[in-house]
Design a protein around this motif. Structure first.
Motif, PDB file in Angstrom:
ATOM      1  N   PRO A 217       3.952 -23.152 -13.692  1.00 53.93           N
ATOM      2  CA  PRO A 217       2.521 -23.486 -13.811  1.00 53.93           C
ATOM      3  C   PRO A 217       1.770 -23.365 -12.489  1.00 53.93           C
ATOM      4  N   LEU A 218       2.361 -23.894 -11.412  1.00 53.39           N
ATOM      5  CA  LEU A 218       1.685 -23.824 -10.115  1.00 53.39           C
ATOM      6  C   LEU A 218       1.588 -22.382  -9.620  1.00 53.39           C
ATOM      7  N   GLY A 219       2.661 -21.633  -9.774  1.00 49.42           N
ATOM      8  CA  GLY A 219       2.668 -20.260  -9.303  1.00 49.42           C
ATOM      9  C   GLY A 219       1.701 -19.372 -10.062  1.00 49.42           C
ATOM     10  N   LEU A 220       1.695 -19.491 -11.390  1.00 47.95           N
ATOM     11  CA  LEU A 220       0.782 -18.677 -12.192  1.00 47.95           C
ATOM     12  C   LEU A 220      -0.664 -19.117 -11.974  1.00 47.95           C
ATOM     13  N   GLY A 221      -0.883 -20.423 -11.828  1.00 50.58           N
ATOM     14  CA  GLY A 221      -2.234 -20.893 -11.541  1.00 50.58           C
ATOM     15  C   GLY A 221      -2.751 -20.353 -10.223  1.00 50.58           C
ATOM     16  N   ALA A 222      -1.891 -20.377  -9.205  1.00 46.59           N
ATOM     17  CA  ALA A 222      -2.288 -19.829  -7.907  1.00 46.59           C
ATOM     18  C   ALA A 222      -2.525 -18.327  -7.996  1.00 46.59           C
ATOM     19  N   ALA A 223      -1.683 -17.633  -8.773  1.00 46.57           N
ATOM     20  CA  ALA A 223      -1.841 -16.184  -8.916  1.00 46.57           C
ATOM     21  C   ALA A 223      -3.147 -15.828  -9.611  1.00 46.57           C
ATOM     22  N   ILE A 224      -3.480 -16.575 -10.657  1.00 47.58           N
ATOM     23  CA  ILE A 224      -4.728 -16.316 -11.385  1.00 47.58           C
ATOM     24  C   ILE A 224      -5.930 -16.559 -10.480  1.00 47.58           C
ATOM     25  N   TYR A 225      -5.883 -17.645  -9.711  1.00 51.62           N
ATOM     26  CA  TYR A 225      -7.005 -17.933  -8.823  1.00 51.62           C
ATOM     27  C   TYR A 225      -7.151 -16.854  -7.754  1.00 51.62           C
ATOM     28  N   LEU A 226      -6.046 -16.492  -7.113  1.00 53.08           N
ATOM     29  CA  LEU A 226      -6.115 -15.502  -6.038  1.00 53.08           C
ATOM     30  C   LEU A 226      -6.534 -14.132  -6.556  1.00 53.08           C
ATOM     31  N   SER A 227      -6.119 -13.791  -7.757  1.00 54.39           N
ATOM     32  CA  SER A 227      -6.405 -12.458  -8.289  1.00 54.39           C
ATOM     33  C   SER A 227      -7.800 -12.356  -8.901  1.00 54.39           C
ATOM     34  N   GLU A 228      -8.229 -13.411  -9.611  1.00 54.13           N
ATOM     35  CA  GLU A 228      -9.427 -13.288 -10.430  1.00 54.13           C
ATOM     36  C   GLU A 228     -10.621 -14.108  -9.950  1.00 54.13           C
TER      37      GLU A 228
END
Length: 287
Positions: free
Chosen positions: A80-91
């Motif tokens: 959850p933390l990793g995907l949340g960070a990835a979504i924020y950084l990417s989008e």
């Protein structure tokens, strides 16, 4: 020619690992049945007289169960933390914010795992002791949570790279149909980057399964079969670290058990990688 040699070097190292594990593992299984090893529920190989095979229990299941319980806890934190960070950084993050946050996030991957281990033992365990009851200072919950934080950069960085590789035209098409940014992210970008995201998660699993210092310090050195994360239990890598530290004489039964556990860990890691390759191929999309 140099590039070819570099490519074959990894193959040669893998073959070398298999060869180094093979002979001692075969010796171990001449004394211990494969079924007793894989499905036995008691492991006492590291206790008492290390020179005899008698009166020993070689069931590796307690080590395997502890390894996977800690891995599951780590994934519940990291995904959850990793995907949340990835979504924020990417989008969502601006280019300026991204240039600051991503290196900071990846600093976590450079922290020595022994630091994470002591943090699990001396920081997280006392904090969690106010919420749950631990029988001893060693438990599987604290190292699992800390290990989750450790693999967040792996999941976040690779997932963000996969999402950033999705063509801008897909996003623009989604916006043209009236979707907002969140719907576009979840229903267009995320599925399109699924192969890379799956690869990131599986790599995180491999990292968690093979982690040594955190579990050696914080999970304990007593191998017993339990599914309660509040209790401590030795993992496969914890046992390998304990025996490889020089506690077992060369040629003794516990010495050979080190290679048997190592071979099983190698097989599990190989299986995880094969599943990862299959899933990446299944969900890969070409643009």
């Amino acid at each position: 020619m140099l590039l070819i040699a570099a490519a074959w070097a990894s193959v040669a190292v893998t073959i070398g690992i298999v060869v180094s594990l093979l002979a001692p593992t075969v010796t171990f299984f001449t004394h211990v049945g494969l079924g007793d090893f894989l499905f036995g529920t008691e492991w006492t190989g590291g206790f008492g007289d290390k020179f005899t095979w008698d009166d020993k229990s070689w069931g590796v299941l307690p080590l395997v169960v502890a390894t996977f319980i800690i891995t599951v806890i780590a994934l519940l934190v990291a995904v959850p933390l990793g995907l949340g960070a990835a979504i924020y950084l990417s989008e969502y993050a601006s280019e300026r914010v991204r240039k600051v946050l991503k290196p900071v996030l990846e600093v976590l991957a450079g922290i020595p795992t022994v630091v994470y281990g002591f943090m699990a033992l001396t920081v997280f365990t006392p904090i969690l002791a106010h919420l749950v009851q631990f029988n001893t200072i060693h438990n599987m919950l604290s190292p699992g949570i800390v290990m989750g934080f450790m693999i967040v950069p792996t999941v976040a960085s690779l997932s963000q790279d996969a999402m950033s590789a999705v063509p801008l035209a897909l996003r623009q098409g989604s916006y043209a149909l009236g979707a907002n940014r969140m719907k576009t992210t979840l229903r267009v970008v995320f599925p399109a980057a699924l192969s890379g995201i799956v690869a990131a998660i599986v790599l995180g699993i491999s990292r968690a399964v093979g982690e040594t210092m955190i579990v050696t310090i914080a999970a304990g050195s007593r191998a017993h079969l339990t599914f309660d994360p509040r209790e401590g239990s030795q993992t496969m890598t914890g046992f390998i670290a304990q025996i490889a530290s020089g506690d077992a004489p060369q040629g003794s039964p516990v010495y050979y058990s080190l290679f048997a556990v190592g071979a099983l860990l190698f097989a599990i890691t190989l299986l995880i990688n094969l599943v990862s390759i299959r899933m990446v191929r299944k969900y890969r999309q070409a643009y």
